[in-house]
Design an enzyme around this catalytic site. Sequence first.
Site, PDB file in Angstrom:
ATOM      1  N   GLY A 263       0.788  -1.234   0.000  1.00 17.92           N
ATOM      2  CA  GLY A 263       0.000   0.000   0.000  1.00 17.92           C
ATOM      3  C   GLY A 263       0.819   1.282   0.000  1.00 17.92           C
ATOM      4  O   GLY A 263       0.352   2.319   0.478  1.00 17.92           O
TER       5      GLY A 263
ATOM      6  N   ASN B 299       1.515   2.985  -2.607  1.00 16.09           N
ATOM      7  CA  ASN B 299       0.792   3.907  -3.503  1.00 16.09           C
ATOM      8  C   ASN B 299      -0.451   4.480  -2.819  1.00 16.09           C
ATOM      9  O   ASN B 299      -0.791   5.638  -3.018  1.00 16.09           O
ATOM     10  CB  ASN B 299       0.402   3.200  -4.804  1.00 16.09           C
ATOM     11  CG  ASN B 299       1.573   3.148  -5.761  1.00 16.09           C
ATOM     12  OD1 ASN B 299       1.946   4.165  -6.340  1.00 16.09           O
ATOM     13  ND2 ASN B 299       2.172   1.979  -5.897  1.00 16.09           N
TER      14      ASN B 299
ATOM     15  N   ARG C 217     -16.118 -14.694  -9.258  1.00 14.68           N
ATOM     16  CA  ARG C 217     -15.449 -13.394  -9.380  1.00 14.68           C
ATOM     17  C   ARG C 217     -16.493 -12.274  -9.388  1.00 14.68           C
ATOM     18  O   ARG C 217     -16.374 -11.250  -8.716  1.00 14.68           O
ATOM     19  CB  ARG C 217     -14.645 -13.383 -10.683  1.00 14.68           C
ATOM     20  CG  ARG C 217     -13.731 -12.195 -10.838  1.00 14.68           C
ATOM     21  CD  ARG C 217     -12.907 -12.326 -12.101  1.00 14.68           C
ATOM     22  NE  ARG C 217     -11.981 -13.443 -12.069  1.00 14.68           N
ATOM     23  CZ  ARG C 217     -10.800 -13.444 -11.442  1.00 14.68           C
ATOM     24  NH1 ARG C 217     -10.409 -12.379 -10.798  1.00 14.68           N
ATOM     25  NH2 ARG C 217     -10.027 -14.505 -11.461  1.00 14.68           N
TER      26      ARG C 217
ATOM     27  N   MET D 233      -4.334  -7.345  -6.404  1.00  9.10           N
ATOM     28  CA  MET D 233      -3.845  -8.467  -7.203  1.00  9.10           C
ATOM     29  C   MET D 233      -4.979  -9.375  -7.683  1.00  9.10           C
ATOM     30  O   MET D 233      -4.919 -10.594  -7.526  1.00  9.10           O
ATOM     31  CB  MET D 233      -2.826  -9.278  -6.392  1.00  9.10           C
ATOM     32  CG  MET D 233      -1.665  -8.450  -5.895  1.00  9.10           C
ATOM     33  SD  MET D 233      -0.799  -7.612  -7.225  1.00  9.10           S
ATOM     34  CE  MET D 233       0.138  -8.984  -7.861  1.00  9.10           C
ATOM     35  N   ARG D 234      -6.002  -8.769  -8.259  1.00  8.01           N
ATOM     36  CA  ARG D 234      -7.096  -9.578  -8.792  1.00  8.01           C
ATOM     37  C   ARG D 234      -7.549  -9.010 -10.128  1.00  8.01           C
ATOM     38  O   ARG D 234      -7.555  -7.798 -10.325  1.00  8.01           O
ATOM     39  CB  ARG D 234      -8.291  -9.553  -7.824  1.00  8.01           C
ATOM     40  CG  ARG D 234      -8.099 -10.430  -6.613  1.00  8.01           C
ATOM     41  CD  ARG D 234      -9.335 -10.435  -5.756  1.00  8.01           C
ATOM     42  NE  ARG D 234     -10.541 -10.867  -6.473  1.00  8.01           N
ATOM     43  CZ  ARG D 234     -10.857 -12.134  -6.722  1.00  8.01           C
ATOM     44  NH1 ARG D 234     -10.081 -13.099  -6.314  1.00  8.01           N
ATOM     45  NH2 ARG D 234     -11.972 -12.432  -7.371  1.00  8.01           N
TER      46      ARG D 234
ATOM     47  N   HIS E  99       0.555   0.674 -12.999  1.00  5.66           N
ATOM     48  CA  HIS E  99       1.269  -0.530 -13.418  1.00  5.66           C
ATOM     49  C   HIS E  99       2.761  -0.196 -13.543  1.00  5.66           C
ATOM     50  O   HIS E  99       3.112   0.844 -14.116  1.00  5.66           O
ATOM     51  CB  HIS E  99       0.706  -1.001 -14.771  1.00  5.66           C
ATOM     52  CG  HIS E  99       1.376  -2.216 -15.299  1.00  5.66           C
ATOM     53  ND1 HIS E  99       1.083  -3.479 -14.833  1.00  5.66           N
ATOM     54  CD2 HIS E  99       2.354  -2.367 -16.228  1.00  5.66           C
ATOM     55  CE1 HIS E  99       1.839  -4.361 -15.473  1.00  5.66           C
ATOM     56  NE2 HIS E  99       2.626  -3.708 -16.322  1.00  5.66           N
TER      57      HIS E  99
ATOM     58  N   VAL F 178      -6.183  -7.024 -19.503  1.00  6.76           N
ATOM     59  CA  VAL F 178      -5.209  -6.875 -18.411  1.00  6.76           C
ATOM     60  C   VAL F 178      -4.171  -5.829 -18.835  1.00  6.76           C
ATOM     61  O   VAL F 178      -3.433  -6.033 -19.798  1.00  6.76           O
ATOM     62  CB  VAL F 178      -4.526  -8.235 -18.093  1.00  6.76           C
ATOM     63  CG1 VAL F 178      -3.434  -8.055 -17.037  1.00  6.76           C
ATOM     64  CG2 VAL F 178      -5.561  -9.238 -17.612  1.00  6.76           C
ATOM     65  N   ASP F 179      -4.158  -4.706 -18.127  1.00  5.38           N
ATOM     66  CA  ASP F 179      -3.214  -3.605 -18.383  1.00  5.38           C
ATOM     67  C   ASP F 179      -3.305  -3.052 -19.805  1.00  5.38           C
ATOM     68  O   ASP F 179      -2.288  -2.686 -20.411  1.00  5.38           O
ATOM     69  CB  ASP F 179      -1.766  -4.059 -18.080  1.00  5.38           C
ATOM     70  CG  ASP F 179      -1.609  -4.594 -16.663  1.00  5.38           C
ATOM     71  OD1 ASP F 179      -2.262  -4.049 -15.755  1.00  5.38           O
ATOM     72  OD2 ASP F 179      -0.854  -5.563 -16.478  1.00  5.38           O
TER      73      ASP F 179
ATOM     74  N   ALA G  13       8.771   6.692  -8.692  1.00  5.51           N
ATOM     75  CA  ALA G  13       8.069   7.344  -9.814  1.00  5.51           C
ATOM     76  C   ALA G  13       6.562   7.180  -9.652  1.00  5.51           C
ATOM     77  O   ALA G  13       5.790   8.113  -9.915  1.00  5.51           O
ATOM     78  CB  ALA G  13       8.535   6.735 -11.134  1.00  5.51           C
TER      79      ALA G  13
HETATM   80  C1  GRF Z   1       2.967  -1.234  -7.654  1.00  2.00           C
HETATM   81  O1  GRF Z   1       4.205  -1.442  -8.239  1.00  2.00           O
HETATM   82  C2  GRF Z   1       1.895  -1.086  -8.692  1.00  2.00           C
HETATM   83  O2  GRF Z   1       2.358  -0.561  -9.884  1.00  2.00           O
HETATM   84  C3  GRF Z   1       1.437  -2.507  -8.901  1.00  2.00           C
HETATM   85  O3  GRF Z   1       1.503  -3.071  -7.639  1.00  2.00           O
HETATM   86  C4  GRF Z   1       2.494  -2.431  -6.854  1.00  2.00           C
HETATM   87  C5  GRF Z   1       1.853  -2.034  -5.549  1.00  2.00           C
HETATM   88  O4  GRF Z   1       2.792  -1.506  -4.638  1.00  2.00           O
HETATM   89  N1  GRF Z   1       0.139  -2.523  -9.525  1.00  2.00           N
HETATM   90  P1  GRF Z   1       2.273  -0.857  -3.290  1.00  2.00           P
HETATM   91  O5  GRF Z   1       1.421  -1.904  -2.590  1.00  2.00           O
HETATM   92  O6  GRF Z   1       1.475   0.340  -3.616  1.00  2.00           O
HETATM   93  O7  GRF Z   1       3.503  -0.542  -2.500  1.00  2.00           O
END
Ligand code: GRF
Length: 393
Positions: free
Chosen positions: A201, A203, A256, A281-282, A300, A335-336, A364
């Site tokens: 977490g 981010n 799902r 992660m889903r 991503h 996906v992405d 970044a």
């Molecule tokens: C990040 O690298 C993001 O790009 C990817 O999962 C990671 C999550 O990192 N989708 P955090 O849990 O926010 O530290």
Amino acid sequence: MGDIVIGIPSSGVHSNGFSLVHKVMEQAGVTFKDPAPFSANGRTFGAELLTPTKIYVEAVHELLSQTDAIKAVAHITGGGLIENIPRVLPSDLTVSLNADNFNIPPVFGWLAEEGGISDFEMQRTYNCGIGLVLIVAKENESMVMEKLYYKEKATVIGTVKPRAQSAPQVVVNNFSTNLKFVQRSIRSPKKRVGVLISGNGSNLQALIDATRNSTMGIGAEVVCVISNQQAALGLKRAEAAGISHTFLSHKDYTSRQEYDLAVSKVLEGFNVNIVCLAGFMRILSPEFVQMWRGKLINIHPSLLPKHKGLNVQQMALDAGDSESGCTVHFVDEGVDTGAIIIQEVVPIYPVDTVTALTERIHKAEHLAYPKALRMLARGIVQLGQDGQVIFNY
Ligand code: GRF
């Protein structure tokens, strides 16, 4: 190659002795009566006006002692951008700044509106979000930016050009459009953000910190966090920040779609306007994606469309790429694959390990995600019917 202008964001209004007034009033025990009818990001505009000036010595001292790449430094105090920059500029040169490349804090939008202050007067009186300006030769850009970008959130805000006779020495392009965006966002309620996580977490933390930083004017607040993993550190981060958080195990649902519906219910319960995936992660069901279309974004750790899926840092190293980075994009059914809002590039060095590259990309990401959220919350960016991004500049 010409010279470029690098700007370091300001921490306060910086002009007309407001910080001195603050100190005097504090010493005298005088309470400031806020003249503003509303507040920005939980702080009153009065408090914003009285935020003490940041002193930039720490930020630039190291740089100045290590390199002679800095040609000039201008502290933007009373006299704003227009009067301070020429103090370090020969009279045959002019700077052309681009307001798209820096944040105008909400307090300036309010001041301009309440005071009926023209764009020119705003630029001549206030720092408008830029506390310090550095003039640097173009060839030294990456070296200087590497030292200032993550630490100080510095950005390249313009270029230095030869000056035509009697032309102004400072021109700020796109000022009016950006100020209008700021003014619109102060009038509109903050967008309510739900963040979905599965782990660390960091981010999420970046989003919480940025939305609570009144000078950034993100125009959004994180109102709930949902994790599909009970042990996710992100849940503790939400707890520490006093944000409502929920653990919803996917194992408790038979499909799902059913799980995603439960997630949607929680989000709706918090009247969420924007959903940020931050290490969730889903894979989401098409129903969920449809429901939140245009309001659902993801970060991503690669420069999409390169390297989709998992373990992408390893993929970038294996491919021998010389650069990587991160991408914030709208989520679609793939996906992405969704439309890209912004990307941040980082270098890859020959000695890099996955850990080193991941760490660099994370830094970044912590700048990119708040920027993208700000763009979406303020309506600077939106998803078009055709799945393409529309930029409303
Ligand atoms: C990040 O690298 C993001 O790009 C990817 O999962 C990671 C999550 O990192 N989708 P955090 O849990 O926010 O530290």
